[in-house]
Design an enzyme around this catalytic site. Structure first.
Site: not given
Ligand SMILES: Nc1nc(=O)c2c([nH]1)NC[C@@H]1CN(c3ccc(C(=O)N[C@@H](CCC(=O)O)C(=O)O)cc3)CN21
Ligand SMILES: CC(C)C(=O)C(=O)O
Length: 343
Positions: A99-100, A138, A168, A170, A237
């Protein structure tokens, strides 16, 4: 469901404890197609290194064998026909219509706007393009939380109308009954714990999960509950590497990591992130494997330039001739018409 309560003890871990080394898989030989049709200037698709034509369909049995052999499972997202064809051709084991896509393909700020009907539309397109990988759809936010039977009807739609092979969803302990309901009628479920983006608001954003000992323990309990409820694998994740490794070692089913380190049984990334197309967000865990966005903009800019300066389309290369002798006749008729008009 009392049977769904899990208390993690490091001593009571599964006997099938796997050490997660880096496994070397020998690359398949590449082969050029015997015959490439060329009735246009487009040379046709070329074969990738994985020789997809001789590839066997990946099933749950294949995935289990890959896991048992301790070969990392490769998972990649796709959201439409071309991205699914890329996944198919590159030798990926499992294709996830995540669903991303709400964010990367539709431009929403989070994943919660997309509906089941919209997901099904994307899933069908992916199923048409990805013939070999195991296909997982998803379940979007709102399509499975209300009750296990609600989740089951959404899962059935994912299989029948989305042409997927598994779903899938969550969640951890609280989703165990739902996962049990879906898997008990023969629909494989891929679990998803750790950062669960559909609950981003409650988690305070897209935040890394399991950073404290108490939270890490809860994650292990969640993963065990999801496994016990019948999930064939679990996405982990954005969890610390050491926690993901411990969860992986505690389970009898594969873990698919995203931002969870190499200690997982497999890896998944969002295709438009790793290809450098989506530019609004780049999680720390994502590696850039190509710069498709940059290449696309360069191509489009060159097109603009060439149309403006008249160098595209080129006569003869991008144009069609009339039948033999007809052009002369046509031009002669035109000039006679003009002469008649001037009279
Ligand atoms: N384009 C995209 N890629 C993804 O992998 C993704 C999505 N969208 N949307 C749904 C989720 C959200 N995701 C994410 C988005 C941002 C971070 C992120 O920037 N996290 C910070 C850490 C924040 C903290 O300290 O808790 C990092 O530095 O990575 C992590 C997962 C993974 N998924
Ligand atoms: C990043 C994967 C695991 C996902 O849940 C998505 O693409 O939505």
């Amino acid at each position: 469901m009392t049977s769904m309560a899990f208390h993690y003890s490091p001593l009571a871990r599964s006997a099938v404890r796997l050490t997660n080394r880096a496994f070397h898989v020998s690359p398949c030989k590449s082969r050029m197609p015997a015959c490439v049709r060329s009735y246009s200037s487009y040379p046709g698709p070329t074969e990738s290194s994985s020789d997809h034509k001789s590839r066997k369909k990946v099933t749950l049995t294949t995935l289990e064998r890959t896991y048992r052999r301790q070969v990392p499972i490769t998972v990649m997202t796709a959201h439409d026909y071309p991205s699914a064809v890329f996944v198919d051709k590159s030798g990926i084991d499992m294709c996830l219509v995540g669903d991303s896509l709400a964010m990367v393909a539709l431009g929403y700020d989070n994943t919660n706007r997309i509906t089941l009907d919209e997901m099904l539309h994307h899933c069908r397109a992916v199923a048409r393009g990805s013939k070999h990988p195991f296909l997982v759809g998803d379940l979007p936010f709102g399509s499975y939380e209300a009750s296990p039977s609600h989740a089951l009807s959404s899962s059935i739609r994912m299989i029948r109308e989305g042409h997927m092979e598994a779903v899938k969803l969550e969640g951890g302990v609280e989703m165990a009954e739902t996962i049990h309901k879906i898997t008990s009628v023969g629909i494989p479920v891929l679990g998803h714990v750790g950062l669960t983006p559909q609950r981003a608001a409650a988690l305070g954003g897209f935040r890394v999960q399991g950073k404290t000992m108490e939270k890490a323990k809860k994650l292990i309990e969640d993963a065990l509950a999801v496994q016990e409820a019948g999930a064939f694998a679990i996405v982990l994740e954005a969890v610390p590497e050491v926690v993901a490794k411990e969860i992986t070692n505690s389970l009898k089913v594969p873990t698919i990591g995203i931002g969870a380190g190499a200690g997982c049984s497999g890896q998944v990334l969002v295709q438009l992130d790793m290809l450098g197309v989506y530019d609004k967000l780049m999680p720390k865990f994502c590696k850039l494997y190509a710069e498709v966005g940059k290449a696309t903009i360069a191509g489009l800019e060159q097109y603009v330039q060439e149309v403006k300066n008249g160098s595209f389309p080129e006569s003869g290369t991008h144009t069609y001739p009339m039948e033999k002798g007809e052009e002369e006749k046509f031009l002669k008729w035109i000039s006679e018409e003009k002469r008649d008009c001037l009279k």
